[in-house]
Design a protein around this motif. Structure first.
Motif, PDB file in Angstrom:
ATOM      1  N   SER A 101      12.126  45.550 103.088  1.00 23.94           N
ATOM      2  CA  SER A 101      12.140  45.889 101.665  1.00 23.94           C
ATOM      3  C   SER A 101      12.301  44.688 100.738  1.00 23.94           C
ATOM      4  CB  SER A 101      13.293  46.870 101.382  1.00 23.94           C
ATOM      5  OG  SER A 101      13.128  48.056 102.122  1.00 23.94           O
ATOM      6  N   HIS A 102      12.599  43.538 101.287  1.00 24.54           N
ATOM      7  CA  HIS A 102      12.880  42.342 100.484  1.00 24.54           C
ATOM      8  C   HIS A 102      11.862  41.237 100.754  1.00 24.54           C
ATOM      9  CE1 HIS A 102      15.055  38.592  99.413  1.00 24.54           C
ATOM     10  NE2 HIS A 102      15.827  39.329  98.613  1.00 24.54           N
ATOM     11  N   GLU A 103      11.792  40.785 101.977  1.00 27.67           N
ATOM     12  CA  GLU A 103      10.909  39.668 102.336  1.00 27.67           C
ATOM     13  C   GLU A 103       9.432  39.924 102.015  1.00 27.67           C
ATOM     14  OE1 GLU A 103       8.529  37.058 105.096  1.00 27.67           O
ATOM     15  OE2 GLU A 103       8.583  39.237 104.853  1.00 27.67           O
ATOM     16  N   PRO A 104       8.903  41.145 102.257  1.00 26.35           N
ATOM     17  CA  PRO A 104       7.476  41.364 101.971  1.00 26.35           C
ATOM     18  C   PRO A 104       7.118  41.239 100.493  1.00 26.35           C
ATOM     19  CG  PRO A 104       8.333  43.052 103.450  1.00 26.35           C
ATOM     20  CD  PRO A 104       9.514  42.322 102.906  1.00 26.35           C
ATOM     21  N   TYR A 105       8.100  41.266  99.620  1.00 31.30           N
ATOM     22  CA  TYR A 105       7.835  41.176  98.188  1.00 31.30           C
ATOM     23  C   TYR A 105       8.317  39.844  97.604  1.00 31.30           C
ATOM     24  CZ  TYR A 105       7.175  46.097  99.081  1.00 31.30           C
ATOM     25  OH  TYR A 105       6.735  47.290  99.609  1.00 31.30           O
ATOM     26  N   ILE A 106       9.583  39.530  97.793  1.00 29.51           N
ATOM     27  CA  ILE A 106      10.131  38.317  97.178  1.00 29.51           C
ATOM     28  C   ILE A 106       9.609  37.068  97.864  1.00 29.51           C
ATOM     29  CG2 ILE A 106      12.266  37.030  96.764  1.00 29.51           C
ATOM     30  CD1 ILE A 106      13.582  39.734  96.128  1.00 29.51           C
ATOM     31  N   ALA A 107       9.628  37.044  99.194  1.00 31.96           N
ATOM     32  CA  ALA A 107       9.123  35.874  99.905  1.00 31.96           C
ATOM     33  C   ALA A 107       7.620  35.721  99.731  1.00 31.96           C
ATOM     34  CB  ALA A 107       9.474  35.973 101.387  1.00 31.96           C
ATOM     35  N   VAL A 108       6.906  36.834  99.803  1.00 35.80           N
ATOM     36  CA  VAL A 108       5.445  36.772  99.681  1.00 35.80           C
ATOM     37  C   VAL A 108       5.032  36.316  98.282  1.00 35.80           C
ATOM     38  CG1 VAL A 108       3.336  38.158  99.640  1.00 35.80           C
ATOM     39  CG2 VAL A 108       4.965  38.407 101.525  1.00 35.80           C
ATOM     40  N   ARG A 109       5.688  36.847  97.248  1.00 39.91           N
ATOM     41  CA  ARG A 109       5.331  36.445  95.891  1.00 39.91           C
ATOM     42  C   ARG A 109       5.635  34.961  95.667  1.00 39.91           C
ATOM     43  NH1 ARG A 109       5.907  36.895  90.165  1.00 39.91           N
ATOM     44  NH2 ARG A 109       4.297  38.290  89.339  1.00 39.91           N
ATOM     45  N   ARG A 110       6.750  34.494  96.213  1.00 41.91           N
ATOM     46  CA  ARG A 110       7.065  33.061  96.140  1.00 41.91           C
ATOM     47  C   ARG A 110       5.965  32.240  96.799  1.00 41.91           C
ATOM     48  NH1 ARG A 110       8.980  29.861 100.194  1.00 41.91           N
ATOM     49  NH2 ARG A 110      10.166  27.982  99.645  1.00 41.91           N
ATOM     50  N   ALA A 111       5.533  32.656  97.995  1.00 48.85           N
ATOM     51  CA  ALA A 111       4.500  31.915  98.713  1.00 48.85           C
ATOM     52  C   ALA A 111       3.193  31.889  97.925  1.00 48.85           C
ATOM     53  CB  ALA A 111       4.270  32.541 100.091  1.00 48.85           C
ATOM     54  N   LEU A 112       2.848  33.014  97.318  1.00 48.86           N
ATOM     55  CA  LEU A 112       1.612  33.076  96.539  1.00 48.86           C
ATOM     56  C   LEU A 112       1.639  32.104  95.358  1.00 48.86           C
ATOM     57  CD1 LEU A 112       1.045  36.949  96.394  1.00 48.86           C
ATOM     58  CD2 LEU A 112      -0.175  35.295  97.820  1.00 48.86           C
ATOM     59  N   MET A 113       2.833  31.870  94.825  1.00 42.90           N
ATOM     60  CA  MET A 113       2.949  31.032  93.636  1.00 42.90           C
ATOM     61  C   MET A 113       3.282  29.574  93.954  1.00 42.90           C
ATOM     62  SD  MET A 113       4.874  33.741  91.097  1.00 42.90           S
ATOM     63  CE  MET A 113       4.500  32.834  89.598  1.00 42.90           C
ATOM     64  N   VAL A 114       3.796  29.316  95.167  1.00 42.72           N
ATOM     65  CA  VAL A 114       4.233  27.966  95.515  1.00 42.72           C
ATOM     66  C   VAL A 114       3.193  27.194  96.326  1.00 42.72           C
ATOM     67  CG1 VAL A 114       5.917  26.683  96.919  1.00 42.72           C
ATOM     68  CG2 VAL A 114       6.702  28.462  95.350  1.00 42.72           C
ATOM     69  N   TYR A 115       2.531  27.872  97.255  1.00 40.51           N
ATOM     70  CA  TYR A 115       1.601  27.182  98.147  1.00 40.51           C
ATOM     71  C   TYR A 115       0.174  27.252  97.605  1.00 40.51           C
ATOM     72  CZ  TYR A 115       5.489  27.463 101.446  1.00 40.51           C
ATOM     73  OH  TYR A 115       6.720  27.352 102.052  1.00 40.51           O
ATOM     74  N   PRO A 116      -0.443  26.106  97.310  1.00 50.08           N
ATOM     75  CA  PRO A 116      -1.809  26.111  96.764  1.00 50.08           C
ATOM     76  C   PRO A 116      -2.806  26.850  97.648  1.00 50.08           C
ATOM     77  CG  PRO A 116      -0.827  23.932  96.561  1.00 50.08           C
ATOM     78  CD  PRO A 116       0.113  24.743  97.398  1.00 50.08           C
ATOM     79  N   GLU A 117      -2.616  26.761  98.972  1.00 53.60           N
ATOM     80  CA  GLU A 117      -3.557  27.416  99.886  1.00 53.60           C
ATOM     81  C   GLU A 117      -3.461  28.935  99.845  1.00 53.60           C
ATOM     82  OE1 GLU A 117      -0.178  25.633 102.393  1.00 53.60           O
ATOM     83  OE2 GLU A 117      -1.284  25.158 100.564  1.00 53.60           O
ATOM     84  N   ARG A 118      -2.404  29.454  99.222  1.00 49.09           N
ATOM     85  CA  ARG A 118      -2.252  30.908  99.084  1.00 49.09           C
ATOM     86  C   ARG A 118      -2.717  31.408  97.715  1.00 49.09           C
ATOM     87  NH1 ARG A 118       1.652  33.249 102.454  1.00 49.09           N
ATOM     88  NH2 ARG A 118       0.848  35.211 101.633  1.00 49.09           N
ATOM     89  N   ALA A 119      -3.084  30.497  96.832  1.00 50.17           N
ATOM     90  CA  ALA A 119      -3.399  30.871  95.444  1.00 50.17           C
ATOM     91  C   ALA A 119      -4.527  31.896  95.354  1.00 50.17           C
ATOM     92  CB  ALA A 119      -3.743  29.625  94.638  1.00 50.17           C
ATOM     93  N   LYS A 120      -5.501  31.795  96.246  1.00 48.54           N
ATOM     94  CA  LYS A 120      -6.641  32.732  96.183  1.00 48.54           C
ATOM     95  C   LYS A 120      -6.226  34.164  96.470  1.00 48.54           C
ATOM     96  CE  LYS A 120      -8.132  31.806 100.969  1.00 48.54           C
ATOM     97  NZ  LYS A 120      -7.050  30.835 101.251  1.00 48.54           N
ATOM     98  N   GLU A 121      -5.068  34.332  97.115  1.00 49.12           N
ATOM     99  CA  GLU A 121      -4.562  35.674  97.407  1.00 49.12           C
ATOM    100  C   GLU A 121      -3.765  36.253  96.240  1.00 49.12           C
ATOM    101  OE1 GLU A 121      -2.432  35.770 101.171  1.00 49.12           O
ATOM    102  OE2 GLU A 121      -3.365  33.851 101.689  1.00 49.12           O
ATOM    103  N   ALA A 122      -3.468  35.424  95.260  1.00 44.31           N
ATOM    104  CA  ALA A 122      -2.592  35.844  94.156  1.00 44.31           C
ATOM    105  C   ALA A 122      -3.381  36.605  93.094  1.00 44.31           C
ATOM    106  CB  ALA A 122      -1.895  34.629  93.549  1.00 44.31           C
ATOM    107  N   THR A 123      -3.934  37.727  93.479  1.00 48.66           N
ATOM    108  CA  THR A 123      -4.662  38.560  92.533  1.00 48.66           C
ATOM    109  C   THR A 123      -3.667  39.239  91.586  1.00 48.66           C
ATOM    110  OG1 THR A 123      -4.542  40.490  93.964  1.00 48.66           O
ATOM    111  CG2 THR A 123      -6.432  39.007  94.272  1.00 48.66           C
TER     112      THR A 123
END
Length: 204
Positions: A101-123
């Motif tokens: 309930s925590h990691e799939p949202y808070i960690a994932v959103r952080r990764a989408l915003m912090v790692y350039p290689e994840r930026a394309k997933e940040a719809t």
């Protein structure tokens, strides 16, 4: 001496490093990263077929994967795992909450915003969904921390170690912790606990 294979900027990998630091445990660190492909090499997959970090190699050569399983093993017989059966079950409850309930949202959103290689997933849709889910998780924590100083009760436990890792980085994912004063105060208590080290800390 145990060996921890981990990615220095990963919250999941920070969990066992933080606990070992607070316990004063000696260990060797080997940097392995999902970002550079080193978790997919034949040598690493022979150690952990799931190809993920962290991974703990015990003194006898056995391996243990999954961050919260590692926490449970390391905390055995220490102040971080309650001796009371119900309090211990509450700590487990928060470990499951963290992963589902925590990691799939808070960690994932952080990764989408912090790692350039994840930026394309940040719809916009993904960012909205992770923001909603993360805010809900923080709300659950806020409600509990208004009642008790730590998540499983009066004393710090592995529940706090597990949830501290990505919660203290939540603002990098666009979450507003000013809306959660009890969570913010709890972050300060965990950081003030003896032996605390920052996210990027590695043993010498």
């Amino acid at each position: 001496m145990p060996i921890l294979y981990s990615q220095p900027d990963s919250g999941n990998c920070y969990k066992p490093r933080l606990l070992m630091a607070k316990l004063g445990m000696s260990f060797r660190h080997v940097t392995v990263s999902a970002l550079d492909g080193s978790t997919r090499t034949p040598d690493y997959l022979a150690k952990n077929p799931n190809g993920k970090v962290p991974l703990l190699e015990l003194d006898d050569g056995r391996f243990l994967a999954e961050s919260n399983a590692i926490l449970l093993h390391l905390a055995e017989g220490t102040r971080f795992l309650p001796s009371d059966a119900y309090a211990r079950a509450l700590a487990y409850q928060w470990l499951f909450f963290e992963q589902y309930s925590h990691e799939p949202y808070i960690a994932v959103r952080r990764a989408l915003m912090v790692y350039p290689e994840r930026a394309k997933e940040a719809t916009p849709e993904r960012l909205a969904a992770t923001l909603e889910g993360g805010d809900k998780a923080l709300g659950v924590m806020e409600a509990q921390l208004q009642k008790t100083p730590y998540l499983a009760g009066e004393e710090i436990s592995i529940a706090d170690i597990a949830l501290y890792a990505y919660t203290h980085e939540a603002e990098r994912g666009g979450f507003d912790l000013r809306r959660c004063p009890a969570v913010s105060a709890w972050l300060g208590r965990v950081a003030a606990d003896p032996g605390h080290v920052p996210l990027g800390w590695l043993p010498e």
